[in-house]
Design a protein around this motif. Sequence first.
Motif, PDB file in Angstrom:
ATOM      1  N   LEU A 128      44.246  38.132  39.065  1.00  0.00           N
ATOM      2  CA  LEU A 128      43.613  36.916  38.551  1.00  0.00           C
ATOM      3  C   LEU A 128      44.385  35.668  38.976  1.00  0.00           C
ATOM      4  N   ILE A 129      45.720  35.738  38.853  1.00  0.00           N
ATOM      5  CA  ILE A 129      46.550  34.579  39.230  1.00  0.00           C
ATOM      6  C   ILE A 129      46.366  34.236  40.709  1.00  0.00           C
ATOM      7  N   GLN A 130      46.315  35.274  41.564  1.00  0.00           N
ATOM      8  CA  GLN A 130      46.181  35.033  42.995  1.00  0.00           C
ATOM      9  C   GLN A 130      44.777  34.553  43.367  1.00  0.00           C
ATOM     10  N   LEU A 131      43.741  35.205  42.803  1.00  0.00           N
ATOM     11  CA  LEU A 131      42.359  34.855  43.172  1.00  0.00           C
ATOM     12  C   LEU A 131      41.974  33.454  42.722  1.00  0.00           C
ATOM     13  N   ARG A 132      42.385  33.095  41.513  1.00  0.00           N
ATOM     14  CA  ARG A 132      41.987  31.802  40.951  1.00  0.00           C
ATOM     15  C   ARG A 132      43.055  30.730  41.150  1.00  0.00           C
ATOM     16  N   ASN A 133      44.173  31.109  41.806  1.00  0.00           N
ATOM     17  CA  ASN A 133      45.267  30.156  42.044  1.00  0.00           C
ATOM     18  C   ASN A 133      45.737  29.519  40.742  1.00  0.00           C
ATOM     19  N   LEU A 134      45.914  30.354  39.732  1.00  0.00           N
ATOM     20  CA  LEU A 134      46.321  29.873  38.414  1.00  0.00           C
ATOM     21  C   LEU A 134      47.843  29.843  38.316  1.00  0.00           C
ATOM     22  N   LEU A 138      56.791  42.362  50.898  1.00  0.00           N
ATOM     23  CA  LEU A 138      56.635  41.905  49.511  1.00  0.00           C
ATOM     24  C   LEU A 138      57.499  40.679  49.249  1.00  0.00           C
ATOM     25  N   ARG A 139      58.735  40.688  49.750  1.00  0.00           N
ATOM     26  CA  ARG A 139      59.610  39.535  49.543  1.00  0.00           C
ATOM     27  C   ARG A 139      59.130  38.340  50.368  1.00  0.00           C
ATOM     28  N   GLY A 140      58.489  38.640  51.497  1.00  0.00           N
ATOM     29  CA  GLY A 140      57.989  37.565  52.342  1.00  0.00           C
ATOM     30  C   GLY A 140      56.929  36.728  51.645  1.00  0.00           C
ATOM     31  N   THR A 141      56.235  37.310  50.681  1.00  0.00           N
ATOM     32  CA  THR A 141      55.232  36.554  49.915  1.00  0.00           C
ATOM     33  C   THR A 141      55.884  35.390  49.181  1.00  0.00           C
ATOM     34  N   GLY A 142      57.101  35.605  48.730  1.00  0.00           N
ATOM     35  CA  GLY A 142      57.821  34.511  48.067  1.00  0.00           C
ATOM     36  C   GLY A 142      58.532  33.616  49.052  1.00  0.00           C
ATOM     37  N   GLY A 143      58.980  34.195  50.171  1.00  0.00           N
ATOM     38  CA  GLY A 143      59.719  33.403  51.155  1.00  0.00           C
ATOM     39  C   GLY A 143      58.825  32.506  51.982  1.00  0.00           C
ATOM     40  N   LEU A 203      46.846  39.034  48.231  1.00  0.00           N
ATOM     41  CA  LEU A 203      46.320  39.603  46.986  1.00  0.00           C
ATOM     42  C   LEU A 203      46.939  40.978  46.728  1.00  0.00           C
ATOM     43  N   ARG A 204      47.043  41.767  47.795  1.00  0.00           N
ATOM     44  CA  ARG A 204      47.615  43.112  47.627  1.00  0.00           C
ATOM     45  C   ARG A 204      49.104  43.047  47.288  1.00  0.00           C
ATOM     46  N   THR A 205      49.837  42.160  47.953  1.00  0.00           N
ATOM     47  CA  THR A 205      51.275  42.080  47.668  1.00  0.00           C
ATOM     48  C   THR A 205      51.537  41.590  46.245  1.00  0.00           C
ATOM     49  N   LYS A 206      50.752  40.600  45.820  1.00  0.00           N
ATOM     50  CA  LYS A 206      50.975  40.101  44.453  1.00  0.00           C
ATOM     51  C   LYS A 206      50.552  41.141  43.423  1.00  0.00           C
ATOM     52  N   ALA A 207      49.456  41.846  43.686  1.00  0.00           N
ATOM     53  CA  ALA A 207      49.041  42.913  42.760  1.00  0.00           C
ATOM     54  C   ALA A 207      50.103  44.007  42.684  1.00  0.00           C
ATOM     55  N   THR A 208      50.726  44.307  43.835  1.00  0.00           N
ATOM     56  CA  THR A 208      51.788  45.326  43.852  1.00  0.00           C
ATOM     57  C   THR A 208      52.982  44.891  43.013  1.00  0.00           C
ATOM     58  N   MET A 209      53.395  43.643  43.169  1.00  0.00           N
ATOM     59  CA  MET A 209      54.561  43.173  42.421  1.00  0.00           C
ATOM     60  C   MET A 209      54.279  43.118  40.921  1.00  0.00           C
ATOM     61  N   TYR A 210      53.088  42.715  40.539  1.00  0.00           N
ATOM     62  CA  TYR A 210      52.759  42.685  39.110  1.00  0.00           C
ATOM     63  C   TYR A 210      52.637  44.119  38.557  1.00  0.00           C
ATOM     64  N   THR A 211      52.160  45.050  39.381  1.00  0.00           N
ATOM     65  CA  THR A 211      52.102  46.443  38.933  1.00  0.00           C
ATOM     66  C   THR A 211      53.510  46.986  38.703  1.00  0.00           C
ATOM     67  N   LEU A 212      54.423  46.681  39.646  1.00  0.00           N
ATOM     68  CA  LEU A 212      55.814  47.113  39.480  1.00  0.00           C
ATOM     69  C   LEU A 212      56.435  46.473  38.243  1.00  0.00           C
ATOM     70  N   ALA A 213      56.119  45.200  38.009  1.00  0.00           N
ATOM     71  CA  ALA A 213      56.645  44.527  36.812  1.00  0.00           C
ATOM     72  C   ALA A 213      56.124  45.218  35.551  1.00  0.00           C
ATOM     73  N   GLY A 214      54.833  45.554  35.541  1.00  0.00           N
ATOM     74  CA  GLY A 214      54.270  46.251  34.383  1.00  0.00           C
ATOM     75  C   GLY A 214      54.902  47.615  34.191  1.00  0.00           C
ATOM     76  N   LEU A 215      55.171  48.318  35.303  1.00  0.00           N
ATOM     77  CA  LEU A 215      55.775  49.648  35.218  1.00  0.00           C
ATOM     78  C   LEU A 215      57.201  49.580  34.678  1.00  0.00           C
ATOM     79  N   PHE A 216      57.994  48.629  35.188  1.00  0.00           N
ATOM     80  CA  PHE A 216      59.374  48.517  34.707  1.00  0.00           C
ATOM     81  C   PHE A 216      59.422  47.952  33.276  1.00  0.00           C
TER      82      PHE A 216
END
Length: 318
Positions: free
Chosen positions: A109-115, A185-190, A203-216
């Motif tokens: 949602l954050i990535q798609l809507r640029n929130l 994945l780090r390149g998305t921030g860099g 979208l895929r990289t941000k979804a992956t990082m948020y999934t990892l955040a939810g998992l941890f």
Amino acid sequence: MLERLLSPRFLRAALPAIALAAVLLPIFAIQPRTMSYFGLDLLLNLAIPIAFATLAQMFILTVNDLDLGIGAYVSLVACIGATLLNSAPLLGVLALLGCVAAYTAMGVLIQLRNLPAIVVTLGMSFVWSGVAIMLLPQPGGEAPAWLQGIMSFKPPGVPFPIVAAVVMGLVVHFGLLRSATGTILRGTGGNARAVQRAGWSLLRTKATMYTLAGLFGLLAGLSLVGITTSADANIALRYTLLSIAGVILGGGEFVGGRVSPIGAVLGAITLTLAVSFLSFVRIPSEWQVGSQGAMLILVLAARAIITRREGTASWKTA
């Protein structure tokens, strides 16, 4: 050799370990019994859930976002662990998977809507807290026996919290810093635009990082309830600020995808030990939070000086 040890780059990398030693050594001097197996086990036990939450926050910071709801999320997971996971295991597992899926959806949602992530995660923190209160209106519940067994495990020779910290730090380090996928994945921030031009989906990289955040975050909640054996809807609210402080203390930056998983784990342990240190030197509890903040400011000031020296050295080299 000495020149290398005093180089700004080495000092910057070693700063999290130096900060940890600066807290741990006085504790050993004040209470020599803490150097024993059981002393370290008791001293570091609560560092495990904080380290998991710090790594969760680090994944979000890697993509230049900030999660203000991780504390409430960990509290919700702890409540699920102390209620549904114990009384109805299948329903509990589904609820936990739903929590991770919700984190993934939040990233999408954050990535798609640029929130702004700060606003979305802050809003979701009220959702997590509300659901946690509905599940467990009052402190209580009971952690599953298998979860308590894992968190009270006593491996021979080395206390379990140290083993857990080493494993989680190394796994995330090699996954995020030493792999091709981690580089993307780090390149998305860099440099998100460069990643996108190279054909990778933001979208895929941000979804992956948020999934990892939810998992941890899930692992943080389960380990916390495994240690405390019961839960509360507000049990981990302070983890939000602790996790941010842990990442920054460990050498991470708010922007640029510049993070250090091992440093983040060391930062989480340092913040946990800081509370014990302040208790040993009889600092009143109402001053302890402020004292933790002062320690963080000192470390950041040292890092700013090192960074300035690093910039000066680069300029002279050029």
